[in-house]
Scaffold this motif. Sequence first.
Motif, PDB file in Angstrom:
ATOM      1  N   PRO A 105      21.958   7.507  24.476  1.00  0.00           N
ATOM      2  CA  PRO A 105      20.643   6.264  24.294  1.00  0.00           C
ATOM      3  C   PRO A 105      19.900   6.710  25.150  1.00  0.00           C
ATOM      4  O   PRO A 105      20.182   7.172  26.804  1.00  0.00           O
TER       5      PRO A 105
ATOM      6  N   THR B 167      24.784   8.157  17.506  1.00  0.00           N
ATOM      7  CA  THR B 167      25.413   7.422  18.234  1.00  0.00           C
ATOM      8  C   THR B 167      24.368   6.130  19.235  1.00  0.00           C
ATOM      9  O   THR B 167      24.612   5.263  19.563  1.00  0.00           O
TER      10      THR B 167
ATOM     11  N   LEU C  24      24.108   2.254  18.845  1.00  0.00           N
ATOM     12  CA  LEU C  24      24.107   1.250  19.887  1.00  0.00           C
ATOM     13  C   LEU C  24      22.888   0.687  19.211  1.00  0.00           C
ATOM     14  O   LEU C  24      22.823  -0.678  20.272  1.00  0.00           O
TER      15      LEU C  24
ATOM     16  N   ARG D  77      22.474  -3.066  19.895  1.00  0.00           N
ATOM     17  CA  ARG D  77      22.291  -4.265  20.645  1.00  0.00           C
ATOM     18  C   ARG D  77      21.368  -5.389  20.349  1.00  0.00           C
ATOM     19  O   ARG D  77      21.128  -6.647  20.384  1.00  0.00           O
TER      20      ARG D  77
ATOM     21  N   ASN E  50      27.514  -0.872  12.329  1.00  0.00           N
ATOM     22  CA  ASN E  50      27.217  -0.311  13.518  1.00  0.00           C
ATOM     23  C   ASN E  50      28.676   0.713  14.469  1.00  0.00           C
ATOM     24  O   ASN E  50      29.137   1.241  15.639  1.00  0.00           O
TER      25      ASN E  50
ATOM     26  N   LEU F  10      30.451   3.667  16.017  1.00  0.00           N
ATOM     27  CA  LEU F  10      30.664   3.792  17.339  1.00  0.00           C
ATOM     28  C   LEU F  10      31.914   3.531  18.341  1.00  0.00           C
ATOM     29  O   LEU F  10      32.655   3.872  18.772  1.00  0.00           O
TER      30      LEU F  10
ATOM     31  N   ILE G 123      30.667   4.482  25.168  1.00  0.00           N
ATOM     32  CA  ILE G 123      30.308   3.321  24.302  1.00  0.00           C
ATOM     33  C   ILE G 123      31.082   2.438  23.128  1.00  0.00           C
ATOM     34  O   ILE G 123      30.506   1.711  23.241  1.00  0.00           O
ATOM     35  N   SER G 124      32.299   3.340  23.042  1.00  0.00           N
ATOM     36  CA  SER G 124      32.545   2.620  21.672  1.00  0.00           C
ATOM     37  C   SER G 124      33.297   1.025  22.800  1.00  0.00           C
ATOM     38  O   SER G 124      33.502   0.408  22.220  1.00  0.00           O
TER      39      SER G 124
ATOM     40  N   TRP H 270      31.736  -0.885  24.936  1.00  0.00           N
ATOM     41  CA  TRP H 270      30.242  -1.481  24.918  1.00  0.00           C
ATOM     42  C   TRP H 270      30.515  -1.609  23.602  1.00  0.00           C
ATOM     43  O   TRP H 270      29.924  -3.675  23.512  1.00  0.00           O
ATOM     44  N   ALA H 271      30.853  -1.548  22.336  1.00  0.00           N
ATOM     45  CA  ALA H 271      29.932  -1.967  21.700  1.00  0.00           C
ATOM     46  C   ALA H 271      31.432  -2.918  20.806  1.00  0.00           C
ATOM     47  O   ALA H 271      31.211  -3.793  20.426  1.00  0.00           O
TER      48      ALA H 271
END
Length: 571
Positions: free
Chosen positions: A394, A497, A501, A505, A518, A522, A529-530, A532-533
């Motif tokens: 990202p 990815t 992401l 967002r 999504n 993730l 990352i996971s 955050w998702a």
Amino acid sequence: MQNADFEKKWLVKSDHKIMGPFSTDILEELLFKRQIALIDEVRDMNQRWMYIREVSELKSMAEKVRIELSKKSEETMTMQSGSTATVYQNEINMPSQDISNVPTSFTGIDDEVQDISFNDVSIPKLEIENKKPLQKKFQFVSKNDPKIQTEISVKNNKTIYLISAVVVSILISIVGIYFYKKNIQNKYEQSALMRIRKLTIYGADQKATEAFQKLPEHLQSRILPDILVLFLRLDNEGTINLEETLNLVEKKELNNQQRAQVELIQFNKKIALNEISIAKGHLIAAKDADPDSDIVKENEAILNYLDNQFKTSSEQFLNLFNSNNKGRHLFGMALNHLKEPSMSDNQLIEKIERYLSTRIEFKKELTFIRLYLGLKNENSNAIKNYTLDFLNTPVQLSSQFKIPGLVFSSIYKFDKIILYYEKIKQQLDPKLLALIELHLFLEKGDGYSAQKQYDSIQGRLSILERHNTQIAIQSVLNRYGEALAIEKVSQPAELNTASHLALLRLKKENKNSNFESNMNALKNEKNLISLWAELMSFNDNEYDKIKKFIQLNSTTAEDFLPVIEAKARLD
């Protein structure tokens, strides 16, 4: 024929209302009728508001009206005073005058019998034969009588007690209300100060700054020693004058950590001005005050890098990395390695890969360094993988990680490695080179230049590359609709990815809960990352879920801003 000046139209402001427009004649009539007053304001199209009596064109008319109204007032007063005097005189002389001369308007007697004499009027007698007149009995006593003195004393004491009780009750009420309000005010102030302290400890600098700005000045002064880490931010935003505020803080009683923070503030200001020798002095003073501070050690490593002491700086960054396992410390060590290697390139690549297998802090920068070292050593097998990893990461990911407010953080900017990109770009495949340059624009936040770059190369890109690249651009430009349109014409498996992401967002920011695809893409990521998702999948009012999530992941996501901001919202 009237003068041309009197043909003007006037607006009148009376009793906060604006009326008109009126001609001068109508204005005069309204004044005579007392519907407006000489103290009201008027204006025409070319004038400001002025009192009627101050307007040159209306002065003569205003004076005329004033004189006429004054005459009427005097006549009215004369009539009223004459009438009053007559009545008063009649009341005084009535017993000696013939009642027949009293006008009917006062007596109410019909005109036909007005000659009747006062003696002919019969007055009925009051029936009081059986009623005894009320007589007030008086008893004269001496004030020296002991009994009387006792009664007076008792009455006086009762009065004094009553007055005293009333006064005491009033005073108690006033004092009680004062202390009640004071107590509420103190609780509010303590709560506000405690919240700012908590936000500062959490690292939620933005929210702590906003809360501080809302405080009255006397409270701001009280909390200054506890928020020294925010001073550089507050100074940049114009909330405080740094020098004046530091002078105020230094007059207070500070602990060792706070004294070190004051020196670090001065260090940051001087190093930003490239006054290296003065900055060193402040850093030494900070180290003397708090020798175990990681912030002091990090600034020391940064200073040595800027002072071209690369091996010393590299060793200091490595020690910090081994202690804290933070991506920015590994990046700092890598920057020193690029200047003056302290280990082999392969050893550094292995260290970076081992870190990135579970962490993502500064992943884009560290992946680029891997790519640079691979090209430098002509490792063709790894170059393609490093490039794809770079494009799949990202954009602006490092901005999601907090750097302490008293760390001189300019060393961690992506610009520090652009120089090395210039050295290797001739070795890259033209299409990969164009994509890397496009991502460099996105890292700077320049979505428009990235879009221009995309337009020039899209014919050479596959559908998969086009979709991922377009979503990256639209996410930086914050174009929610365009990004969603690209998702609709693509398959979830096509998107990388970074794209999933970015879409998640954008959907979160625009209250779109349709992000199952999504989330599925993730959830298998073995890093933040996971997490955050998962955090983005919660509704803002699901406090219990968010609280539990933070409790489980606070150590792993210590510097991760989305988790810090979620913690701040719960406070």
